[in-house]
Design an enzyme around this catalytic site. Structure first.
Site, PDB file in Angstrom:
ATOM      1  N   GLU A 164       0.852  -1.177   0.000  1.00  0.00           N
ATOM      2  CA  GLU A 164       0.000   0.000   0.000  1.00  0.00           C
ATOM      3  C   GLU A 164       0.890   1.230   0.000  1.00  0.00           C
ATOM      4  O   GLU A 164       1.942   1.244   0.626  1.00  0.00           O
ATOM      5  CB  GLU A 164      -0.905   0.066   1.235  1.00  0.00           C
ATOM      6  CG  GLU A 164      -2.002  -0.959   1.267  1.00  0.00           C
ATOM      7  CD  GLU A 164      -1.662  -2.122   2.195  1.00  0.00           C
ATOM      8  OE1 GLU A 164      -0.616  -2.052   2.874  1.00  0.00           O
ATOM      9  OE2 GLU A 164      -2.425  -3.092   2.216  1.00  0.00           O
ATOM     10  N   TYR A 221       7.804   2.192  -7.364  1.00  0.00           N
ATOM     11  CA  TYR A 221       7.103   0.917  -7.536  1.00  0.00           C
ATOM     12  C   TYR A 221       6.728   0.666  -8.993  1.00  0.00           C
ATOM     13  O   TYR A 221       6.908  -0.445  -9.502  1.00  0.00           O
ATOM     14  CB  TYR A 221       5.874   0.863  -6.634  1.00  0.00           C
ATOM     15  CG  TYR A 221       6.186   1.112  -5.174  1.00  0.00           C
ATOM     16  CD1 TYR A 221       7.369   0.645  -4.592  1.00  0.00           C
ATOM     17  CD2 TYR A 221       5.325   1.838  -4.366  1.00  0.00           C
ATOM     18  CE1 TYR A 221       7.676   0.891  -3.271  1.00  0.00           C
ATOM     19  CE2 TYR A 221       5.623   2.081  -3.024  1.00  0.00           C
ATOM     20  CZ  TYR A 221       6.794   1.605  -2.486  1.00  0.00           C
ATOM     21  OH  TYR A 221       7.095   1.843  -1.171  1.00  0.00           O
TER      22      TYR A 221
END
Length: 142
Positions: A96, A108
């Site tokens: 998350e 990411y």
């Protein structure tokens, strides 16, 4: 365990709602978790970790001390976690990230993660959505 104090200091300067020392101790000692630290001149300047279960991993935290941000340390640490995940033959990694954390999202995405869902109001101080991101790892053989 001997690194908890340094990890806690980085945790406090990195997150608006840091984990307690006790939570960090429990996490680091958890059988299904692995954690790594980054040393610069024998001082811990970053840490990150992941939990694993049934071939899946979840990145729990990655944090770099304020004085060492922007130097590629977080990227190197994240690559290390991904390498560990590959060695453990994980097939999926999730995490998350705050919707407003553009630097983390870019990191990411650059490693192949994709946004798969939103958790409304997941973060507090300030209240904010979390983006759930996921990476499917290629099958490995040992």
């Amino acid at each position: 365990m001997e690194d908890i104090e340094a990890i806690y200091q980085i945790e406090c300067e990195s997150f608006s709602m840091p984990w307690s020392k006790e939570s960090l101790k429990q996490e680091v000692d958890h059988l299904l978790a692995f954690y790594s630290v980054v040393l610069v001149e024998n001082k811990i300047v970053a840490y990150g970790g992941m939990r694993t279960i049934l071939g899946e991993g979840e990145v729990t935290n990655i944090a770099v001390s304020k004085n060492h941000r922007g130097q590629g340390i977080g990227r190197a640490l994240f690559r290390h976690l991904l390498s560990e995940a590959t060695q453990k033959m994980l097939h999926t990694i999730t995490l998350e990230v705050r919707a407003s954390n553009e630097a983390a999202k870019a990191l990411y995405l650059s490693h192949g993660f994709k946004a798969i869902a939103i958790r409304k109001g997941y973060y507090q101080k300030p209240l904010e959505d979390a983006i759930i991101m996921q990476l499917k790892l290629p099958p490995t053989t040992k």
